[in-house]
Design a protein around this motif. Structure first.
Motif, PDB file in Angstrom:
ATOM      1  N   HIS A 159      31.239  59.691  77.695  1.00 47.72           N
ATOM      2  CA  HIS A 159      29.959  60.166  78.243  1.00 47.72           C
ATOM      3  C   HIS A 159      30.189  60.945  79.549  1.00 47.72           C
ATOM      4  N   ASP A 166      24.878  59.205  72.575  1.00 51.11           N
ATOM      5  CA  ASP A 166      24.426  58.072  71.766  1.00 51.11           C
ATOM      6  C   ASP A 166      23.107  58.511  71.147  1.00 51.11           C
ATOM      7  N   GLU A 209      30.641  51.958  66.492  1.00 48.33           N
ATOM      8  CA  GLU A 209      29.406  52.392  67.159  1.00 48.33           C
ATOM      9  C   GLU A 209      28.788  53.498  66.317  1.00 48.33           C
ATOM     10  N   HIS A 212      27.354  56.616  68.384  1.00 48.07           N
ATOM     11  CA  HIS A 212      28.094  57.443  69.348  1.00 48.07           C
ATOM     12  C   HIS A 212      28.746  58.629  68.638  1.00 48.07           C
TER      13      HIS A 212
HETATM   14 ZN   LIG Z   1      28.269  56.210  73.631  1.00 46.27          ZN
END
Ligand SMILES: [Zn+2]
Length: 243
Positions: A159, A166, A209, A212
């Motif tokens: 990030h 996200d 994730e 992401h």
């Molecule tokens: Zn993330």
């Protein structure tokens, strides 16, 4: 007789000493090789990262950041707002926008839940997570360990590059699983990869994730998607090909 047995004793002692020395050298070598192997892998990626930051148009989108490869040089970028107070590197904005537009045409409503973060922002998310675990009764050390399963150590979060997002559902017209399913099948066409797939946890160092996504450009994303590999694998194959 006595002198002879003393000499024998001395010889035995010397042999024992030589044997122990050899043993320690052997153990030392094994440890060293193991250390070197890991170091070579990481150094390779580190070198690549430095080059990638400084080099061509394509390279900025291939910078490798993970817990073994922290950000060495804060990338320069212009930020663009993507709504709800979130920003991304303006270079990925057109692709992100095209992806969201096409998703909406199919009745899927994604939002950017988290975009660019400064290292300070990452630090406060990280500290916050540690506090939560401490409040649950964990020691400082345990809380830190537990937190790092969920939040990247500051300096190691994608990030902070501005090219990772996200993505979640808007919570009104779509639910999370619809958005994740659509992204998993389509994001590569816009240059994005699911950065932390379920089966690559031991390579990426991060649990799955599904939200992401990381920009790498359409060509690379499609290759990663078709071959079912992760970014670490792509970069190491690429380095092998070039070397
Ligand atoms: Zn993330």
């Amino acid at each position: 007789m006595k002198r002879k047995s003393r000499r024998n004793q001395k010889r035995k002692n010397r042999l024992r000493l030589i044997f122990m020395l050899l043993f320690f050298i052997y153990i030392g070598l094994i440890g060293h090789t193991e250390f070197n192997r890991r170091n070579v892998v990481n150094t390779y990626h580190r070198l690549f990262q430095v080059e990638a930051v400084n080099r061509t148009e394509e390279a900025w989108s291939l910078v490798l950041v993970n817990k073994w490869n922290p950000i060495l040089k804060q990338p320069k970028m212009e930020l663009t707002e993507v709504g709800k107070g979130q920003f991304v590197d303006e270079r990925i904005y057109p692709y992100l926008q095209a992806m969201f537009d096409d998703a909406r045409k199919k009745g899927i409503y994604p939002i950017v839940a988290s975009g660019y973060r400064t290292q300070e922002a990452q630090q406060s998310i990280y500290n916050e997570k540690i506090s939560v675990f401490k409040a649950q009764g964990l020691s400082s050390k345990e809380a830190k360990k537990e937190a790092e399963l969920w939040v990247a150590i500051p300096g190691t979060s994608e990030h902070e590059l501005g090219i990772a997002v996200d993505i979640n559902a808007d919570g009104i017209y779509s639910k999370g699983s619809d958005v994740y399913d659509w992204l998993a099948k389509n994001a590569h066409r816009y240059g994005f990869i699911q950065r932390y797939p379920a089966k690559k946890t031991d390579i990426t160092g991060v649990s799955q994730e599904p939200w992401h996504y990381r920009y790498v450009g359409e060509k690379v994303a499609t290759e990663i998607y078709n071959q079912n590999i992760c970014l670490e694998e792509y970069i190491s194959y690429m380095n092998k090909d070039n070397g």
